[in-house]
Motif scaffolding. Structure first.
Motif, PDB file in Angstrom:
ATOM      1  N   ILE A 153      37.316  23.154  15.599  1.00 49.74           N
ATOM      2  CA  ILE A 153      36.781  23.482  16.875  1.00 49.74           C
ATOM      3  C   ILE A 153      35.841  24.868  16.753  1.00 49.74           C
ATOM      4  O   ILE A 153      36.540  25.791  16.378  1.00 49.74           O
ATOM      5  CB  ILE A 153      37.486  23.405  18.026  1.00 49.74           C
ATOM      6  CG1 ILE A 153      38.254  21.841  18.151  1.00 49.74           C
ATOM      7  CG2 ILE A 153      36.909  23.692  19.509  1.00 49.74           C
ATOM      8  CD1 ILE A 153      39.333  21.913  19.208  1.00 49.74           C
ATOM      9  N   GLU A 154      34.550  24.835  17.144  1.00 47.81           N
ATOM     10  CA  GLU A 154      33.921  26.110  17.007  1.00 47.81           C
ATOM     11  C   GLU A 154      33.460  26.390  18.356  1.00 47.81           C
ATOM     12  O   GLU A 154      33.082  25.511  19.152  1.00 47.81           O
ATOM     13  CB  GLU A 154      32.587  26.010  16.374  1.00 47.81           C
ATOM     14  CG  GLU A 154      32.648  25.683  14.649  1.00 47.81           C
ATOM     15  CD  GLU A 154      31.420  25.703  14.051  1.00 47.81           C
ATOM     16  OE1 GLU A 154      30.336  25.618  14.724  1.00 47.81           O
ATOM     17  OE2 GLU A 154      31.401  25.656  12.912  1.00 47.81           O
ATOM     18  N   ILE A 155      33.889  27.574  18.696  1.00 56.93           N
ATOM     19  CA  ILE A 155      33.247  28.125  20.272  1.00 56.93           C
ATOM     20  C   ILE A 155      32.339  29.366  19.896  1.00 56.93           C
ATOM     21  O   ILE A 155      32.834  30.399  19.533  1.00 56.93           O
ATOM     22  CB  ILE A 155      34.585  28.589  21.048  1.00 56.93           C
ATOM     23  CG1 ILE A 155      35.575  27.504  21.238  1.00 56.93           C
ATOM     24  CG2 ILE A 155      33.991  29.193  22.354  1.00 56.93           C
ATOM     25  CD1 ILE A 155      36.857  27.882  21.941  1.00 56.93           C
ATOM     26  N   HIS A 156      31.149  28.936  20.132  1.00 60.91           N
ATOM     27  CA  HIS A 156      30.095  29.987  20.157  1.00 60.91           C
ATOM     28  C   HIS A 156      29.924  30.546  21.512  1.00 60.91           C
ATOM     29  O   HIS A 156      29.970  29.815  22.369  1.00 60.91           O
ATOM     30  CB  HIS A 156      28.749  29.422  19.797  1.00 60.91           C
ATOM     31  CG  HIS A 156      28.821  28.651  18.504  1.00 60.91           C
ATOM     32  ND1 HIS A 156      27.955  28.988  17.490  1.00 60.91           N
ATOM     33  CD2 HIS A 156      29.323  27.382  17.964  1.00 60.91           C
ATOM     34  CE1 HIS A 156      28.110  28.309  16.198  1.00 60.91           C
ATOM     35  NE2 HIS A 156      29.057  27.604  16.807  1.00 60.91           N
ATOM     36  N   ASP A 157      29.756  31.821  21.513  1.00 56.63           N
ATOM     37  CA  ASP A 157      29.397  32.816  22.900  1.00 56.63           C
ATOM     38  C   ASP A 157      28.611  33.608  22.830  1.00 56.63           C
ATOM     39  O   ASP A 157      28.303  34.650  21.943  1.00 56.63           O
ATOM     40  CB  ASP A 157      30.857  33.474  23.063  1.00 56.63           C
ATOM     41  CG  ASP A 157      32.069  32.353  22.799  1.00 56.63           C
ATOM     42  OD1 ASP A 157      32.434  31.499  23.587  1.00 56.63           O
ATOM     43  OD2 ASP A 157      32.622  32.394  21.763  1.00 56.63           O
ATOM     44  N   SER A 207      38.845  34.053  15.849  1.00 54.21           N
ATOM     45  CA  SER A 207      38.274  32.712  15.752  1.00 54.21           C
ATOM     46  C   SER A 207      37.187  32.627  16.610  1.00 54.21           C
ATOM     47  O   SER A 207      36.627  31.504  16.752  1.00 54.21           O
ATOM     48  CB  SER A 207      39.383  31.646  15.933  1.00 54.21           C
ATOM     49  OG  SER A 207      40.099  31.916  17.097  1.00 54.21           O
ATOM     50  N   ILE A 208      36.823  33.543  17.318  1.00 53.23           N
ATOM     51  CA  ILE A 208      35.805  33.594  18.428  1.00 53.23           C
ATOM     52  C   ILE A 208      34.550  34.664  17.892  1.00 53.23           C
ATOM     53  O   ILE A 208      34.746  35.451  17.600  1.00 53.23           O
ATOM     54  CB  ILE A 208      36.189  33.705  19.718  1.00 53.23           C
ATOM     55  CG1 ILE A 208      37.084  32.502  20.342  1.00 53.23           C
ATOM     56  CG2 ILE A 208      35.034  33.794  20.815  1.00 53.23           C
ATOM     57  CD1 ILE A 208      37.319  32.407  21.686  1.00 53.23           C
ATOM     58  N   ASP A 209      33.427  33.957  18.050  1.00 50.63           N
ATOM     59  CA  ASP A 209      32.257  34.764  17.861  1.00 50.63           C
ATOM     60  C   ASP A 209      31.388  35.267  18.934  1.00 50.63           C
ATOM     61  O   ASP A 209      30.873  34.235  19.637  1.00 50.63           O
ATOM     62  CB  ASP A 209      31.464  34.201  16.413  1.00 50.63           C
ATOM     63  CG  ASP A 209      30.760  35.362  15.851  1.00 50.63           C
ATOM     64  OD1 ASP A 209      31.172  36.759  15.730  1.00 50.63           O
ATOM     65  OD2 ASP A 209      29.766  35.135  14.995  1.00 50.63           O
ATOM     66  N   THR A 211      27.633  36.587  20.333  1.00 52.48           N
ATOM     67  CA  THR A 211      26.080  36.840  19.671  1.00 52.48           C
ATOM     68  C   THR A 211      25.281  37.066  20.722  1.00 52.48           C
ATOM     69  O   THR A 211      25.292  36.551  21.936  1.00 52.48           O
ATOM     70  CB  THR A 211      25.507  35.624  18.804  1.00 52.48           C
ATOM     71  OG1 THR A 211      25.795  34.343  19.680  1.00 52.48           O
ATOM     72  CG2 THR A 211      26.274  35.692  17.703  1.00 52.48           C
ATOM     73  N   TYR A 224      20.265  27.333  17.470  1.00 48.21           N
ATOM     74  CA  TYR A 224      21.594  26.899  18.254  1.00 48.21           C
ATOM     75  C   TYR A 224      21.499  25.187  18.529  1.00 48.21           C
ATOM     76  O   TYR A 224      20.583  24.905  19.112  1.00 48.21           O
ATOM     77  CB  TYR A 224      21.773  27.642  19.548  1.00 48.21           C
ATOM     78  CG  TYR A 224      22.265  28.935  19.155  1.00 48.21           C
ATOM     79  CD1 TYR A 224      23.639  29.196  19.444  1.00 48.21           C
ATOM     80  CD2 TYR A 224      21.574  29.788  18.801  1.00 48.21           C
ATOM     81  CE1 TYR A 224      24.023  30.643  19.067  1.00 48.21           C
ATOM     82  CE2 TYR A 224      21.871  31.181  18.485  1.00 48.21           C
ATOM     83  CZ  TYR A 224      23.320  31.546  18.797  1.00 48.21           C
ATOM     84  OH  TYR A 224      23.913  32.804  18.409  1.00 48.21           O
TER      85      TYR A 224
ATOM     86  N   THR B   2      43.488  25.457  14.963  1.00 49.69           N
ATOM     87  CA  THR B   2      42.303  24.711  14.597  1.00 49.69           C
ATOM     88  C   THR B   2      41.066  25.460  15.000  1.00 49.69           C
ATOM     89  O   THR B   2      39.917  24.739  14.937  1.00 49.69           O
ATOM     90  CB  THR B   2      42.411  23.436  15.118  1.00 49.69           C
ATOM     91  OG1 THR B   2      42.761  23.379  16.547  1.00 49.69           O
ATOM     92  CG2 THR B   2      43.439  22.436  14.358  1.00 49.69           C
ATOM     93  N   VAL B   4      37.774  27.338  14.486  1.00 50.29           N
ATOM     94  CA  VAL B   4      37.258  27.914  13.591  1.00 50.29           C
ATOM     95  C   VAL B   4      36.171  29.007  13.999  1.00 50.29           C
ATOM     96  O   VAL B   4      35.389  28.717  14.796  1.00 50.29           O
ATOM     97  CB  VAL B   4      36.771  26.950  12.358  1.00 50.29           C
ATOM     98  CG1 VAL B   4      38.010  26.349  11.591  1.00 50.29           C
ATOM     99  CG2 VAL B   4      35.761  26.087  12.884  1.00 50.29           C
ATOM    100  N   ARG B   5      36.273  30.095  13.219  1.00 50.09           N
ATOM    101  CA  ARG B   5      35.261  31.189  13.490  1.00 50.09           C
ATOM    102  C   ARG B   5      33.737  30.514  13.176  1.00 50.09           C
ATOM    103  O   ARG B   5      33.497  30.334  11.868  1.00 50.09           O
ATOM    104  CB  ARG B   5      35.361  32.330  12.992  1.00 50.09           C
ATOM    105  CG  ARG B   5      34.585  33.666  13.354  1.00 50.09           C
ATOM    106  CD  ARG B   5      34.785  34.878  12.560  1.00 50.09           C
ATOM    107  NE  ARG B   5      34.033  35.915  13.037  1.00 50.09           N
ATOM    108  CZ  ARG B   5      34.354  36.728  14.011  1.00 50.09           C
ATOM    109  NH1 ARG B   5      35.902  36.889  14.773  1.00 50.09           N
ATOM    110  NH2 ARG B   5      33.759  37.738  14.483  1.00 50.09           N
ATOM    111  N   PRO B   6      32.915  30.409  14.343  1.00 51.17           N
ATOM    112  CA  PRO B   6      31.556  29.846  13.971  1.00 51.17           C
ATOM    113  C   PRO B   6      30.918  30.697  12.890  1.00 51.17           C
ATOM    114  O   PRO B   6      30.749  31.861  12.984  1.00 51.17           O
ATOM    115  CB  PRO B   6      30.970  29.506  15.058  1.00 51.17           C
ATOM    116  CG  PRO B   6      31.898  30.144  16.416  1.00 51.17           C
ATOM    117  CD  PRO B   6      32.884  30.873  15.587  1.00 51.17           C
ATOM    118  N   GLU B   8      27.539  31.918  12.692  1.00 49.24           N
ATOM    119  CA  GLU B   8      26.462  32.240  13.537  1.00 49.24           C
ATOM    120  C   GLU B   8      25.127  32.346  12.727  1.00 49.24           C
ATOM    121  O   GLU B   8      24.912  32.829  11.914  1.00 49.24           O
ATOM    122  CB  GLU B   8      26.671  33.352  14.542  1.00 49.24           C
ATOM    123  CG  GLU B   8      27.676  33.403  15.500  1.00 49.24           C
ATOM    124  CD  GLU B   8      27.420  32.367  16.546  1.00 49.24           C
ATOM    125  OE1 GLU B   8      26.379  31.701  16.755  1.00 49.24           O
ATOM    126  OE2 GLU B   8      28.461  31.790  17.221  1.00 49.24           O
TER     127      GLU B   8
END
Ligand code: SAM
Lengths: 294, 215
Positions: A153-157, A207-209, A211, A224, B2, B4-6, B8
């Motif tokens: 799971i990717e969480i983009h912010d 685990s969170i990025d 931008t 995106y 689970t 995962v760092r995106p 970007e």
């Protein structure tokens, strides 16, 4: 204020004067850059902020400051102004019914379309402000979604305001931000600090990025793509009709076929676009891009 | 864990816009794939070039995919000005309701650019176009609006056109419109619902409710 009337920061020599015309030009400029329209009742607030910035940047008058805003290469001052103009109100577990809907219904729909275990599932929280929303999503997934281990799971912010992103990365919150978060989660995902605040544990922060993205700027958003779920809550209320429709376009492009978008409680996609189909689940009404469409 | 760092997109301020040229975009606008057409529409609108706007407006007239049509209209909505208005006005007469109504929405969003074309629209031979045009006037911040509508109710032979003008006059009419409104029943005698609409408009204007900006 009437046409042509002027405003002084203080009486006497060196006072900075901003005319109605200046304010008008500035608002048009800000609108073009960000999609944000300043309502006329907020003009007084804007004027005070601008007078402050003219002083800080040591410009002789508003005109000099305005050309600096236009021509400064790095866009640093424009970023400062944007940071001053945004409304960043947010807190953990805000409008939780939508996160409930994510866990209880949306993800079941999305995961059915994924081919196999280990597939990527992409979520975009935009605007994320100081991070409460994406961290709430992350904690809820880890705690409550039974299939959490089956996917990557990717969480983009993202947010337009660079200062909130810095705060989101540090992840330190006070009682006000945490008041709706159950204590057991606070104990598991935060560490207490000597000043009485709480910091998100480094595992979760890592685990969170975060931008910098202006959703009205195609050169920010065009990369995106392929999102399964987008949260865009409590931003579009500040946009006018054109910017809202353009935002809906951008989200449509950013979503995978069958992807979902969750808006704030007073925002409705039906009023801004017919690209999405409303989906009524037990917890909330959300919007979906047709699974057949590309 | 689970999550995962995106990865970007790299520094957005450095990332170039999609590498496309105007000629290529114009070709893509007629591509058989809707996503390609939509993307072309986004990028063409971004150039803001009159040639690009003209191409988008032309495509709107033949576009069969509803999502692409909506994209085109949304994109030209952000390009306020003459090129857009002139490119879209002909569609007020279209048989396709999505196009006709979509265009009316776009035009309503750029009131300052419609002004120069009002007289032309109000004299169109097609009453449906004249009615759509009257609908646009309600939101137009132009001091001539009430006068234009007065001319319509004085000269237009189509009953429905006059009825539409009366409805808008009830919203934005000025006292100078009252004599023409009061004369109108003599042009279409014995139509009760027109009389009712006129009565409403006259009393709203009389109370100062009709004029824009009145409390
Ligand atoms: C009220 S907060 C909402 C935060 C969170 N989604 C929530 O509902 O709690 C609004 C945020 O939108 C951001 N914002 C304003 N204009 C934006 C734009 N054009 N692109 C991206 N973010 C924007 C502001 O910086 C602010 O942090």
């Amino acid at each position: 204020m009437t046409e042509g009337q002027q405003t002084n920061s203080a009486s006497g020599e060196g006072a900075i004067i901003i005319t109605d015309d200046d304010l008008e030009k500035f608002c048009e400029f800000l609108y073009r850059k960000t999609g944000i329209r300043i309502e006329s009742k907020k003009r007084y607030f804007l004027e005070r902020r601008l007078i402050e910035r003219v002083g800080v940047m040591k410009c002789a008058n508003f005109r000099d400051y305005f050309s600096l805003l236009h021509f400064e290469d790095a866009g640093r001052e424009l970023q400062q102004v944007v940071n001053l103009m945004t409304i960043n109100e947010t807190y953990f577990f805000r409008e939780m019914y939508q996160i409930d809907c994510l866990i209880n219904s949306i993800l079941a729909d999305v995961s059915r379309r994924k081919r196999r275990q280990g597939d990527r599932l992409k979520i975009w929280s935009v605007p994320c402000s100081t991070g409460e929303e994406p961290y709430s999503i992350a904690i809820s997934l880890l705690e409550r979604w039974p299939l959490v281990d089956d996917f990557e799971i990717e969480i983009h912010d993202s947010d337009i305001d660079s200062s909130v992103l810095e705060r989101a990365k540090v992840g330190v919150y006070d009682e006000r931000a945490l008041h709706l978060l159950p204590m057991m989660y606070r104990q598991k995902y935060f560490t207490p600090r000597s000043d009485g605040n709480w910091q998100i544990i480094s595992d979760l922060r890592g685990s969170i990025d975060f931008t910098l993205v202006n959703i009205s700027n195609l050169s920010h958003t065009w990369q995106y793509r392929d999102f399964d779920v987008i949260f865009c809550r409590n931003l579009l209320i500040y946009f006018d009709d054109v910017s809202r429709r353009q935002a809906a376009e951008m989200f449509y492009e950013a979503l995978s076929p069958g992807g979902f978008i969750c808006l704030g409680h007073s925002e409705s996609m039906s009023r801004m676009s017919s690209l999405f189909v409303p989906r009524k689940f037990a917890d909330a009404m959300v919007y979906q891009k047709s699974p057949q469409r590309l | 864990m689970t999550l995962v760092r995106p990865v970007e997109p790299t520094d957005i301020s450095l990332s170039p816009p999609p590498p496309e040229d105007m000629a290529g975009l114009l070709v893509d606008l007629s591509d058989e794939s809707p996503p390609v057409r939509r993307r072309a529409a986004h990028n063409l609108a971004r150039t803001g070039e009159p040639q690009a706007i003209a191409a988008l407006c032309a495509r709107a007239g033949v576009e069969t995919d509803e999502t692409v049509l909506e994209t085109i209209l949304t994109m030209v909505m952000g390009c306020r000005g003459r090129a857009t208005v002139e490119g879209l006005l002909p569609y007020l007469a279209s048989d396709n309701p999505s196009l006709r109504n979509g265009v009316a929405d776009v035009l309503r969003a750029m009131p300052e650019a419609i002004g120069p074309h009002v007289e032309e629209v109000l004299s169109d031979h097609d009453p449906a176009v004249r009615i759509m045009g009257i609908g646009l006037l309600a939101g137009l911040p132009d001091p001539r609006v009430s006068g234009w509508l007065v001319e319509v109710i004085g000269r237009d032979d189509d009953f429905n056109v006059c009825a539409a003008a009366v409805d808008v006059l009830a919203e934005v009419g000025e006292p100078a419109a009252l004599p023409a409104l009061k004369r109108l029943p003599t042009r279409f005698p014995g139509v009760p619902f027109l009389e009712f609409a006129i009565h409403t408009a006259v009393s709203r204007i009389g109370n100062g409710e009709g004029k824009r900006g009145a409390p």
